[in-house]
Design an enzyme around this catalytic site. Structure first.
Site, PDB file in Angstrom:
ATOM      1  N   GLN A  64       3.146   9.962   1.249  1.00 43.65           N
ATOM      2  CA  GLN A  64       4.219   9.416   1.125  1.00 43.65           C
ATOM      3  C   GLN A  64       5.061   9.805  -0.128  1.00 43.65           C
ATOM      4  O   GLN A  64       6.027   9.340  -0.065  1.00 43.65           O
ATOM      5  CB  GLN A  64       4.060   7.791   1.254  1.00 43.65           C
ATOM      6  CG  GLN A  64       3.474   7.331   2.595  1.00 43.65           C
ATOM      7  CD  GLN A  64       3.439   5.646   2.499  1.00 43.65           C
ATOM      8  OE1 GLN A  64       2.405   5.418   2.027  1.00 43.65           O
ATOM      9  NE2 GLN A  64       4.337   5.344   3.051  1.00 43.65           N
ATOM     10  N   CYS A  77       5.832  -0.101   6.928  1.00 43.77           N
ATOM     11  CA  CYS A  77       5.487   1.210   6.261  1.00 43.77           C
ATOM     12  C   CYS A  77       6.544   1.577   5.529  1.00 43.77           C
ATOM     13  O   CYS A  77       7.789   1.346   5.877  1.00 43.77           O
ATOM     14  CB  CYS A  77       4.990   2.401   7.025  1.00 43.77           C
ATOM     15  SG  CYS A  77       4.731   3.786   6.300  1.00 43.77           S
ATOM     16  N   LEU A  78       6.250   1.698   4.261  1.00 43.03           N
ATOM     17  CA  LEU A  78       7.494   2.000   3.388  1.00 43.03           C
ATOM     18  C   LEU A  78       8.096   3.339   3.570  1.00 43.03           C
ATOM     19  O   LEU A  78       9.440   3.505   3.267  1.00 43.03           O
ATOM     20  CB  LEU A  78       7.113   2.329   1.870  1.00 43.03           C
ATOM     21  CG  LEU A  78       6.454   0.963   1.100  1.00 43.03           C
ATOM     22  CD1 LEU A  78       5.539   1.463  -0.222  1.00 43.03           C
ATOM     23  CD2 LEU A  78       7.489   0.301   0.923  1.00 43.03           C
ATOM     24  N   HIS A  86      -2.680   7.394   6.801  1.00 46.68           N
ATOM     25  CA  HIS A  86      -1.770   8.252   6.270  1.00 46.68           C
ATOM     26  C   HIS A  86      -2.245   9.784   5.991  1.00 46.68           C
ATOM     27  O   HIS A  86      -1.767  10.604   5.817  1.00 46.68           O
ATOM     28  CB  HIS A  86      -1.022   7.726   5.305  1.00 46.68           C
ATOM     29  CG  HIS A  86       0.138   6.938   5.346  1.00 46.68           C
ATOM     30  ND1 HIS A  86       1.171   7.260   5.991  1.00 46.68           N
ATOM     31  CD2 HIS A  86       0.270   5.479   5.162  1.00 46.68           C
ATOM     32  CE1 HIS A  86       2.113   6.432   6.196  1.00 46.68           C
ATOM     33  NE2 HIS A  86       1.607   5.359   5.515  1.00 46.68           N
ATOM     34  N   GLY A  96       0.739  -1.276  -0.024  1.00 50.85           N
ATOM     35  CA  GLY A  96      -0.090   0.053   0.101  1.00 50.85           C
ATOM     36  C   GLY A  96       0.846   1.230   0.017  1.00 50.85           C
ATOM     37  O   GLY A  96       2.035   1.094   0.476  1.00 50.85           O
ATOM     38  N   HIS A 110      -4.414   1.001   7.358  1.00 50.49           N
ATOM     39  CA  HIS A 110      -2.987   1.863   7.292  1.00 50.49           C
ATOM     40  C   HIS A 110      -3.023   3.106   6.384  1.00 50.49           C
ATOM     41  O   HIS A 110      -2.562   4.204   6.754  1.00 50.49           O
ATOM     42  CB  HIS A 110      -2.097   0.858   7.188  1.00 50.49           C
ATOM     43  CG  HIS A 110      -0.435   1.285   7.115  1.00 50.49           C
ATOM     44  ND1 HIS A 110       0.554   0.748   8.043  1.00 50.49           N
ATOM     45  CD2 HIS A 110      -0.035   2.280   6.188  1.00 50.49           C
ATOM     46  CE1 HIS A 110       1.497   1.426   7.764  1.00 50.49           C
ATOM     47  NE2 HIS A 110       1.449   2.374   6.521  1.00 50.49           N
ATOM     48  N   GLU A 111      -3.249   2.925   5.347  1.00 54.16           N
ATOM     49  CA  GLU A 111      -3.394   3.880   4.077  1.00 54.16           C
ATOM     50  C   GLU A 111      -4.168   4.972   4.563  1.00 54.16           C
ATOM     51  O   GLU A 111      -3.921   6.167   4.205  1.00 54.16           O
ATOM     52  CB  GLU A 111      -3.271   3.317   2.838  1.00 54.16           C
ATOM     53  CG  GLU A 111      -2.588   2.169   2.246  1.00 54.16           C
ATOM     54  CD  GLU A 111      -0.990   2.377   2.670  1.00 54.16           C
ATOM     55  OE1 GLU A 111      -0.500   3.663   2.524  1.00 54.16           O
ATOM     56  OE2 GLU A 111      -0.232   1.498   2.956  1.00 54.16           O
TER      57      GLU A 111
END
Ligand code: NI
Length: 168
Positions: free
Chosen positions: A51, A89-90, A135, A46, A131-132
């Site tokens: 991000q 997380c990226l 953000h 995701g 999660h996304e």
């Protein structure tokens, strides 16, 4: 399409509330295409627009059939059950924490042309929706865990999970 640079924890883009998308134009389509490509390249499941430094309510999620779901202005409209598991997380590379999320999540969003749709999923994809979408309000998964796992703790956690799966 082009790869976008993923910003890391500490960048102010990750702490801001993102703005609603009102123009479903080519600029949005390029952003979505670039995000899908960036996600594929990263090996994650995701990616949210902040991000890649864009403060708009846009994210992409790859489901377990490896289909990319584009979510514009997404909202969680229903959540059920509970799951506890590893999350990363990226924007927090190489770090993982144990986070509890709903097991099933239903999302209402718009597609790249502005049409509303609903999507429901469970397990990892449900975790990813939560999660996304967080953000987009400036929140990171690390807020849901008291500490990030050290390498030793991570290995131990994975080993225990594998043992439990073997017992099932
Ligand atoms: Ni993330």
């Amino acid at each position: 399409m082009a790869l976008r640079k993923i910003v890391l924890q500490g960048d102010e883009c990750l702490q801001k509330k993102c703005r609603v998308v009102t123009d479903f134009n080519q600029r949005l389509h390029i952003l979505l295409d670039d995000m899908a490509e960036t996600l594929a390249e990263s090996g994650g499941v995701g990616l949210a627009a902040p991000q890649v430094g864009v403060l708009r309510r846009v994210c992409v999620v790859m489901n377990e059939d490896e289909e990319i779901i584009e979510l514009v202005n997404p909202e969680i409209i229903a959540a059920e059950g509970e799951q506890t598991g590893l999350e990363g997380c990226l924007s927090v590379p190489g770090k993982y924490g144990v986070v509890t999320r709903p097991y099933t999540v239903r999302v209402r969003a718009q597609d790249r042309n502005g049409s509303f749709f609903e999507v429901e999923d469970e397990g990892l994809t449900a975790r990813c929706f939560c999660h996304e979408i967080e953000h987009l309000d400036g929140h990171l998964f690390v807020e849901h865990t008291d500490h990030l796992l050290s390498d030793e703790e991570l290995q131990e956690y994975i080993r225990q999970q594998e043992e439990e799966e073997e017992e099932e």
